[in-house]
Design a protein around this motif. Structure first.
Motif, PDB file in Angstrom:
ATOM      1  N   LEU A 113       0.835  -1.204   0.000  1.00 36.87           N
ATOM      2  CA  LEU A 113       0.000   0.000   0.000  1.00 36.87           C
ATOM      3  C   LEU A 113       0.865   1.248   0.000  1.00 36.87           C
ATOM      4  CD1 LEU A 113      -3.130   0.527   0.202  1.00 36.87           C
ATOM      5  CD2 LEU A 113      -2.728   0.958   2.631  1.00 36.87           C
ATOM      6  N   ALA A 114       2.002   1.175   0.701  1.00 40.94           N
ATOM      7  CA  ALA A 114       2.886   2.335   0.853  1.00 40.94           C
ATOM      8  C   ALA A 114       3.990   2.408  -0.198  1.00 40.94           C
ATOM      9  CB  ALA A 114       3.534   2.302   2.246  1.00 40.94           C
ATOM     10  N   HIS A 115       4.069   1.451  -1.095  1.00 39.73           N
ATOM     11  CA  HIS A 115       5.285   1.332  -1.911  1.00 39.73           C
ATOM     12  C   HIS A 115       5.540   2.540  -2.816  1.00 39.73           C
ATOM     13  CE1 HIS A 115       2.749   0.150  -5.345  1.00 39.73           C
ATOM     14  NE2 HIS A 115       3.817   0.276  -6.103  1.00 39.73           N
ATOM     15  N   ASP A 116       4.505   3.284  -3.175  1.00 44.38           N
ATOM     16  CA  ASP A 116       4.673   4.474  -4.026  1.00 44.38           C
ATOM     17  C   ASP A 116       4.418   5.776  -3.273  1.00 44.38           C
ATOM     18  OD1 ASP A 116       5.496   3.338  -6.395  1.00 44.38           O
ATOM     19  OD2 ASP A 116       3.508   3.286  -7.313  1.00 44.38           O
ATOM     20  N   ILE A 117       4.345   5.719  -1.961  1.00 43.31           N
ATOM     21  CA  ILE A 117       3.902   6.880  -1.175  1.00 43.31           C
ATOM     22  C   ILE A 117       4.883   8.049  -1.252  1.00 43.31           C
ATOM     23  CG2 ILE A 117       4.941   6.348   1.088  1.00 43.31           C
ATOM     24  CD1 ILE A 117       2.070   6.866   2.272  1.00 43.31           C
ATOM     25  N   GLY A 118       6.119   7.788  -1.630  1.00 44.22           N
ATOM     26  CA  GLY A 118       7.115   8.854  -1.734  1.00 44.22           C
ATOM     27  C   GLY A 118       7.358   9.350  -3.151  1.00 44.22           C
ATOM     28  N   ASN A 119       6.582   8.837  -4.110  1.00 45.29           N
ATOM     29  CA  ASN A 119       6.831   9.233  -5.499  1.00 45.29           C
ATOM     30  C   ASN A 119       6.359  10.651  -5.777  1.00 45.29           C
ATOM     31  OD1 ASN A 119       7.593   6.529  -5.732  1.00 45.29           O
ATOM     32  ND2 ASN A 119       6.835   6.399  -7.815  1.00 45.29           N
ATOM     33  N   PRO A 120       7.181  11.456  -6.458  1.00 44.73           N
ATOM     34  CA  PRO A 120       6.798  12.833  -6.787  1.00 44.73           C
ATOM     35  C   PRO A 120       5.680  12.875  -7.827  1.00 44.73           C
ATOM     36  CG  PRO A 120       9.175  12.477  -7.027  1.00 44.73           C
ATOM     37  CD  PRO A 120       8.536  11.140  -6.911  1.00 44.73           C
ATOM     38  N   PRO A 121       5.158  14.078  -8.119  1.00 48.76           N
ATOM     39  CA  PRO A 121       4.188  14.208  -9.215  1.00 48.76           C
ATOM     40  C   PRO A 121       4.798  13.777 -10.547  1.00 48.76           C
ATOM     41  CG  PRO A 121       4.365  16.259  -7.946  1.00 48.76           C
ATOM     42  CD  PRO A 121       5.464  15.365  -7.479  1.00 48.76           C
ATOM     43  N   PHE A 122       3.954  13.382 -11.464  1.00 46.53           N
ATOM     44  CA  PHE A 122       4.325  13.078 -12.856  1.00 46.53           C
ATOM     45  C   PHE A 122       5.183  11.829 -13.005  1.00 46.53           C
ATOM     46  CE2 PHE A 122       4.249  17.795 -12.270  1.00 46.53           C
ATOM     47  CZ  PHE A 122       2.961  17.981 -12.752  1.00 46.53           C
ATOM     48  N   GLY A 123       4.995  10.873 -12.115  1.00 48.21           N
ATOM     49  CA  GLY A 123       5.647   9.583 -12.284  1.00 48.21           C
ATOM     50  C   GLY A 123       7.157   9.641 -12.151  1.00 48.21           C
ATOM     51  N   HIS A 124       7.823   8.689 -12.804  1.00 46.44           N
ATOM     52  CA  HIS A 124       9.281   8.605 -12.667  1.00 46.44           C
ATOM     53  C   HIS A 124       9.966   9.816 -13.295  1.00 46.44           C
ATOM     54  CE1 HIS A 124       9.359   4.758 -10.722  1.00 46.44           C
ATOM     55  NE2 HIS A 124       8.631   4.226 -11.669  1.00 46.44           N
ATOM     56  N   SER A 125       9.290  10.491 -14.220  1.00 45.01           N
ATOM     57  CA  SER A 125       9.889  11.709 -14.773  1.00 45.01           C
ATOM     58  C   SER A 125      10.001  12.788 -13.699  1.00 45.01           C
ATOM     59  CB  SER A 125       9.075  12.234 -15.955  1.00 45.01           C
ATOM     60  OG  SER A 125       7.798  12.685 -15.547  1.00 45.01           O
ATOM     61  N   GLY A 126       9.121  12.732 -12.677  1.00 44.90           N
ATOM     62  CA  GLY A 126       9.218  13.679 -11.559  1.00 44.90           C
ATOM     63  C   GLY A 126      10.492  13.474 -10.766  1.00 44.90           C
ATOM     64  N   GLU A 127      10.856  12.206 -10.533  1.00 44.76           N
ATOM     65  CA  GLU A 127      12.127  11.915  -9.852  1.00 44.76           C
ATOM     66  C   GLU A 127      13.298  12.464 -10.664  1.00 44.76           C
ATOM     67  OE1 GLU A 127      11.733   7.674  -7.575  1.00 44.76           O
ATOM     68  OE2 GLU A 127      11.544   7.628  -9.745  1.00 44.76           O
ATOM     69  N   LYS A 128      13.274  12.208 -11.959  1.00 45.55           N
ATOM     70  CA  LYS A 128      14.378  12.656 -12.821  1.00 45.55           C
ATOM     71  C   LYS A 128      14.453  14.176 -12.857  1.00 45.55           C
ATOM     72  CE  LYS A 128      14.417   8.648 -15.933  1.00 45.55           C
ATOM     73  NZ  LYS A 128      13.128   7.999 -15.727  1.00 45.55           N
ATOM     74  N   ALA A 129      13.291  14.835 -12.879  1.00 41.58           N
ATOM     75  CA  ALA A 129      13.284  16.306 -12.928  1.00 41.58           C
ATOM     76  C   ALA A 129      13.922  16.900 -11.678  1.00 41.58           C
ATOM     77  CB  ALA A 129      11.848  16.808 -13.083  1.00 41.58           C
ATOM     78  N   ILE A 130      13.619  16.329 -10.507  1.00 40.93           N
ATOM     79  CA  ILE A 130      14.236  16.816  -9.266  1.00 40.93           C
ATOM     80  C   ILE A 130      15.739  16.583  -9.307  1.00 40.93           C
ATOM     81  CG2 ILE A 130      14.403  16.458  -6.764  1.00 40.93           C
ATOM     82  CD1 ILE A 130      11.384  15.813  -6.784  1.00 40.93           C
ATOM     83  N   GLY A 131      16.150  15.380  -9.696  1.00 42.91           N
ATOM     84  CA  GLY A 131      17.578  15.072  -9.753  1.00 42.91           C
ATOM     85  C   GLY A 131      18.332  15.971 -10.713  1.00 42.91           C
ATOM     86  N   GLU A 132      17.750  16.223 -11.868  1.00 43.64           N
ATOM     87  CA  GLU A 132      18.453  17.010 -12.887  1.00 43.64           C
ATOM     88  C   GLU A 132      18.487  18.494 -12.549  1.00 43.64           C
ATOM     89  OE1 GLU A 132      16.977  16.029 -16.766  1.00 43.64           O
ATOM     90  OE2 GLU A 132      17.725  13.960 -16.639  1.00 43.64           O
ATOM     91  N   TYR A 133      17.580  18.964 -11.698  1.00 43.23           N
ATOM     92  CA  TYR A 133      17.665  20.355 -11.254  1.00 43.23           C
ATOM     93  C   TYR A 133      19.008  20.586 -10.549  1.00 43.23           C
ATOM     94  CZ  TYR A 133      16.926  24.657  -8.649  1.00 43.23           C
ATOM     95  OH  TYR A 133      17.078  25.916  -8.131  1.00 43.23           O
ATOM     96  N   PHE A 134      19.452  19.555  -9.822  1.00 43.41           N
ATOM     97  CA  PHE A 134      20.724  19.670  -9.102  1.00 43.41           C
ATOM     98  C   PHE A 134      21.920  19.243  -9.960  1.00 43.41           C
ATOM     99  CE2 PHE A 134      17.485  19.277  -5.794  1.00 43.41           C
ATOM    100  CZ  PHE A 134      17.802  20.383  -5.014  1.00 43.41           C
ATOM    101  N   SER A 135      21.762  18.196 -10.748  1.00 45.35           N
ATOM    102  CA  SER A 135      22.922  17.673 -11.480  1.00 45.35           C
ATOM    103  C   SER A 135      23.306  18.537 -12.673  1.00 45.35           C
ATOM    104  CB  SER A 135      22.656  16.236 -11.943  1.00 45.35           C
ATOM    105  OG  SER A 135      21.565  16.189 -12.847  1.00 45.35           O
ATOM    106  N   ILE A 136      22.300  19.123 -13.370  1.00 49.23           N
ATOM    107  CA  ILE A 136      22.621  19.919 -14.563  1.00 49.23           C
ATOM    108  C   ILE A 136      21.908  21.267 -14.575  1.00 49.23           C
ATOM    109  CG2 ILE A 136      23.142  17.910 -16.006  1.00 49.23           C
ATOM    110  CD1 ILE A 136      20.344  18.135 -17.215  1.00 49.23           C
ATOM    111  N   GLY A 137      21.123  21.558 -13.534  1.00 50.05           N
ATOM    112  CA  GLY A 137      20.371  22.797 -13.479  1.00 50.05           C
ATOM    113  C   GLY A 137      20.957  23.791 -12.496  1.00 50.05           C
ATOM    114  N   LYS A 138      20.115  24.720 -12.066  1.00 47.03           N
ATOM    115  CA  LYS A 138      20.576  25.801 -11.193  1.00 47.03           C
ATOM    116  C   LYS A 138      21.039  25.305  -9.828  1.00 47.03           C
ATOM    117  CE  LYS A 138      17.762  29.459 -13.292  1.00 47.03           C
ATOM    118  NZ  LYS A 138      16.710  30.480 -13.052  1.00 47.03           N
ATOM    119  N   GLY A 139      20.596  24.110  -9.450  1.00 47.07           N
ATOM    120  CA  GLY A 139      20.975  23.579  -8.151  1.00 47.07           C
ATOM    121  C   GLY A 139      22.412  23.112  -8.054  1.00 47.07           C
TER     122      GLY A 139
END
Length: 447
Positions: A113-139
């Protein structure tokens, strides 16, 4: 690993041990886990989070919530079937400790029931978007302020680790998060390691990571209580999986393979002819041909085959688990259960077709691009506002933005890592719709 330790009823903050034989069977601790998760705000938000099609308003397409409910049903069946055999093989668990078959089902169902409870909006692309803000973006500018492992947490933002934080992290006046049993937390922890070293082996437990540096201490407490086997050396932290985590993973694999495929068929992204050909290969030994011929609509035909396929895969996953129980308990099973399924070729064919026709469809790609833009803007604006507030240079615009943040997330974090992770956590808990609304408000678009 020992089953009596792996089935710990302990909860965060407990001063004394909880014994199974002393439990009230009308309000069993493992069932309380399920209740606490399902009544949590984080779980409710899954009703408006992407499973396959971001921002979809089509009523028969699965959300993260319907997906999680279905995974929990499959997980409960897997747990009960495995539990029955484990109790037969280890009768002391029932005779001495009082464990029942349904305990295994309840643990796996709650973790599913909890296995996806930490997933960001917009599916796995949401995880990638957060990561890339730091790896190649302003972060990128924050890297020098963080340790390598803290930095990896951000550039490789992981929904599983975020889920552990949702379930366990303290808030003012709310200690221990949702406070579920350590057994359920163990089953939830599919990747019981930190973000570095990244993929140190090809073992399934090393594929991703399962906790942020901020949650490291409690994660180690859970692993110690459950008797998980350490598999890292030096300052690196990682463990072999809790055995029931294999069942949680299998339930998820079964559902997303079969049910995402069904969504693709209903959306017209996969033709019925293809669907029937692929699904019938999975169920050819169990299909009732006469019954199948009486089904008139495409929806009923696909639904029938889907139910048979799930049942077939459940039975085979149970077989693989029980045949390898000793190796799993010894920490010597570096595969997923379905990697060893006799139906793996058929599942691989379905996944390959789903990737081509569903996950890489134009509709999905277009909406994932929208999600990238939304998350990038939200991160940039919120991080700027929080950082300016800490430095005493917040503009009136920054102050207005911070007032949009729900009260429980307006928490002062002293160091840069905790602050950045807190903002990522806040944005990850937004639904697809709320993220879009927040984005429009920031941009002055109220249509």
């Amino acid at each position: 690993m020992q089953w009596e330790q792996l089935l710990s009823l302990r909860r965060q903050g407990d001063a004394s041990k909880r014994l199974r034989k002393e439990q009230d069977d009308t309000r069993l601790g493992f069932e309380v886990d399920y209740d606490r998760i399902i009544f949590s705000a984080a779980f409710r938000s899954l009703q408006d989070k992407t499973q396959v099609i971001p921002l979809s308003k089509t009523d028969f397409v699965h959300t993260r919530l319907t997906h999680s409910l279905e995974v929990s049903v499959v997980g409960r069946s897997l747990g009960r079937l495995v539990g029955k055999k484990i109790l037969d093989n280890h009768p002391y668990l029932q005779e001495v400790h009082g464990y029942q078959m349904n305990d295994f089902g309840a643990i796996v169902a709650a973790a599913c029931l909890a296995h996806d409870i930490g997933n960001p909006p917009f599916g796995h692309s949401g995880e990638k978007a957060i990561g890339e803000y730091f790896s190649i973006g302003k972060g990128q500018k924050y890297q020098a302020e963080l340790t390598p492992k803290q930095w990896q947490d951000l550039i490789d933002f992981e929904g599983n680790a975020n889920g552990f934080s949702v379930l366990t992290a303290d808030r003012p006046g709310v200690e221990g998060g949702i406070r579920i049993s350590y057994a359920t937390l163990g089953a939830f922890m599919k990747y019981p390691k930190e973000s570095l070293p990244k993929k140190p082996t090809s073992a399934i437990a090393d594929k991703k990571y399962g906790f942020f540096q901020s949650d490291k201490s409690f994660f180690q407490d859970v692993a110690a209580e459950l008797g998980l086997i350490s598999n890292k050396t030096g300052n690196d932290i990682g463990f072999e999986r809790h055995p029931l985590a294999y069942l949680v993973e299998a339930a998820d694999d079964i559902c997303y393979t079969v049910i995402d495929f069904e969504d693709g068929i209903n959306l017209g992204l996969v033709s019925e002819d293809y669907a029937l050909e692929y699904l019938i290969k999975l169920v050819k030994d169990t299909i009732d041909t006469q019954k199948y011929k009486t089904l008139v609509t495409k929806e009923d035909r696909i639904s029938y085959l889907r139910a048979l396929a799930i049942g077939t895969l459940i039975q085979d996953a149970v077989r693989v688990f029980l045949e390898n129980e000793s190796a799993i308990l010894a920490g010597n099973f570096p595969y997923s259960l379905l990697d060893k399924s006799r139906f793996k070729p058929q599942m691989d064919d379905i996944i390959k077709l789903s990737v081509k026709n569903i996950y890489q469809s134009r509709e999905v790609i277009e909406k994932e691009i929208t999600g990238y833009q939304i998350i990038n803007v939200l991160l940039d604006k919120m991080i700027t506002a929080f950082e300016n507030q800490v430095q005493g240079s917040a503009t009136n615009y920054d102050k207005l933005l911070l007032q949009l943040v729900p009260e429980k997330h307006r928490v002062y974090k002293e160091n840069t890592y905790d602050r950045l992770l807190h903002i990522c956590h806040f944005i990850s808990l937004l639904t697809d719709g709320n993220a879009l609304l927040f984005y429009r408000n920031i941009n002055g678009n109220h249509d």
